[in-house]
Design an enzyme around this catalytic site. Structure first.
Site, short mmCIF file in Angstrom:
data_model
loop_
_atom_site.label_atom_id
_atom_site.label_comp_id
_atom_site.label_asym_id
_atom_site.label_seq_id
_atom_site.Cartn_x
_atom_site.Cartn_y
_atom_site.Cartn_z
N HIS A 78 -29.73 -35.73 0.12
CA HIS A 78 -28.79 -34.71 -0.38
C HIS A 78 -27.39 -34.98 0.16
CE1 HIS A 78 -28.19 -30.34 -1.72
NE2 HIS A 78 -27.02 -30.68 -1.19
N HIS A 112 -23.31 -35.32 -1.40
CA HIS A 112 -22.36 -35.27 -2.53
C HIS A 112 -21.40 -36.44 -2.38
CE1 HIS A 112 -23.62 -31.23 -3.89
NE2 HIS A 112 -23.97 -31.11 -2.62
N HIS A 156 -29.82 -27.17 -6.42
CA HIS A 156 -29.36 -26.32 -5.32
C HIS A 156 -29.86 -24.90 -5.57
CE1 HIS A 156 -26.55 -29.54 -4.38
NE2 HIS A 156 -26.00 -28.85 -3.41
N GLU A 211 -29.46 -21.66 -0.96
CA GLU A 211 -28.42 -21.84 0.06
C GLU A 211 -27.77 -20.46 0.22
OE1 GLU A 211 -25.03 -24.16 -1.25
OE2 GLU A 211 -24.38 -24.64 0.79
N ASP A 222 -25.11 -33.18 3.28
CA ASP A 222 -24.38 -32.45 2.25
C ASP A 222 -22.98 -33.04 1.99
OD1 ASP A 222 -24.58 -30.46 0.33
OD2 ASP A 222 -24.07 -28.81 1.66
N ASP A 223 -22.02 -32.69 2.82
CA ASP A 223 -20.63 -33.16 2.69
C ASP A 223 -20.11 -33.45 4.11
OD1 ASP A 223 -20.25 -32.17 -0.28
OD2 ASP A 223 -21.01 -30.45 0.82
N1 ADE Z 1 -21.02 -29.00 -3.76
C1 ADE Z 1 -20.74 -29.69 -2.63
N2 ADE Z 1 -21.35 -29.13 -1.58
C2 ADE Z 1 -22.03 -28.06 -2.03
C3 ADE Z 1 -22.85 -27.07 -1.43
N3 ADE Z 1 -23.12 -27.06 -0.12
N4 ADE Z 1 -23.37 -26.11 -2.21
C4 ADE Z 1 -23.10 -26.11 -3.52
N5 ADE Z 1 -22.36 -27.00 -4.14
C5 ADE Z 1 -21.82 -27.98 -3.40
ZN ZN Z 2 -25.20 -29.75 -1.65
#
Ligand code: ADE
Ligand code: ZN
Length: 325
Positions: free
Chosen positions: A10, A12, A190, A193, A271-272
């Protein structure tokens, strides 16, 4: 921790861009992005919705297949450095050619070539998952699914949905997901969350994913945890992201250990990562500190990720060997 072989399911693609890389592109293209950075150079945002708009602003400087090739190289270097041997990255035709199928083919080709070069140079394997963006709406999601269906293969193997989980319902996106499934793309989404257990159950019923992005709010409902455990749906858990965005107040409150003990199949991702000041080594360190996880738990996690990976069996066999030796 650095040397443990890791899999990440996971991530992005744009969200993994090092801030200095985005600043460099902004300078080349004369785009003023000063508002999205802190004085120390890290990304600046306040809460989830603002995070999404900063993410989209940063992405605006990625304007060509060549930019995405450079991004892919930068992202995979960062991952390989952390001991990641296999990564699945979310890519979006929305950002790559505005959902035009022919433009999208060029972007995907550039990403793939860069990924293959990185595999030769650094031993890291990548697969791509097309994600539609929930807050862009169902019509754009259908166009995105069409781009994915037209380019499905051994590199582009999955379809999913990111973006603002509080916008729209699973039913709104059923057509896009059905189209992707018919094209034999593997499905993740997703969910959980921000959304409550009811909305997770609805996502499972309507969009029928085999994995959930995050899914952590399932821990609020023992019956839902049982359902996840019995069905074998795998969670792509991103604990550092959850702490940074305020899904949970701190690491000690994170439900990943409760989910795991309830028999839910969990994996760990970032994630990011630069947005959340994290990386796979930091995630592993914090999990070890907080829950006492040892190498055996991390190995179990990596093997779960291999089982759940959207790649061919030959690649899985190779990955299992690297984990077990
Ligand atoms: N796009 C990038 N990171 C995200 C996240 N944590 N939740 C939803 N969309 C995303
Ligand atoms: Zn994500």
């Amino acid at each position: 921790m650095k040397d443990l072989p890791k899999l990440e399911l996971h991530l992005h693609h744009e969200g993994a861009a090092p801030p200095a890389f985005i600043r460099g592109l902004a300078a080349e293209k004369n785009v003023d992005l000063s508002g999205i950075f802190e004085p120390d150079g890290s990304y600046r945002f306040d809460g989830f919705t603002h995070f999404l708009s900063v993410y989209e602003a940063a992405t605006s400087v990625l304007q060509s297949p060549e930019d995405y090739a450079r991004l892919t190289r930068a992202v995979l270097e960062q991952s390989a450095e952390a001991g990641v041997i296999y990564t699945e990255s979310f890519v979006s035709p929305d950002f790559c050619g505005g959902r035009d199928v022919e433009a999208w083919r060029d972007y995907l080709h550039a990403i793939r070539e860069a990924a293959e070069q990185a595999e030769r140079d650094m031993g890291i394997t990548m697969r791509a998952i097309v994600t539609c963006i929930r807050h862009f709406g169902p019509e754009k999601a259908r166009e995105t699914a069409l781009c994915a269906a037209e380019t499905v293969g051994d590199f582009l193997t999955g379809f999913g949905m990111a973006g603002d989980e509080m916008k729209g319902t699973p039913e709104d996106f059923a057509y896009a997901f059905d189209m992707a499934r018919e094209a034999e793309l593997r499905i993740t989404c997703h969910s959980g969350e921000w959304g409550d257990p009811k909305s997770i159950a609805r996502t499972l019923d309507v969009l029928r994913p085999e994995r959930l992005g995050h899914g952590v709010r399932a821990a609020e409902d023992p019956r839902l945890m049982e359902r996840l455990a019995e069905s074998g749906v795998v969670l792509e858990v991103c604990p550092g992201s959850n702490v940074a965005l305020g899904v949970v107040p701190d690491w000690a409150s994170h439900p990943i250990e409760r989910l795991r003990r309830a028999g839910v199949r969990v994996t760990v991702s970032t994630d990011d990562p630069p947005f959340f000041h994290t990386g796979m080594v930091r995630e592993y360190d914090r999990l070890a500190d907080t829950f006492g996880w040892d190498e055996e738990v991390f190995r179990e996690l990596a093997l779960t990720a291999v089982d759940a990976a959207f790649c061919d069996d030959e690649t899985k066999t190779r990955l299992r060997k690297r984990i077990e030796t």
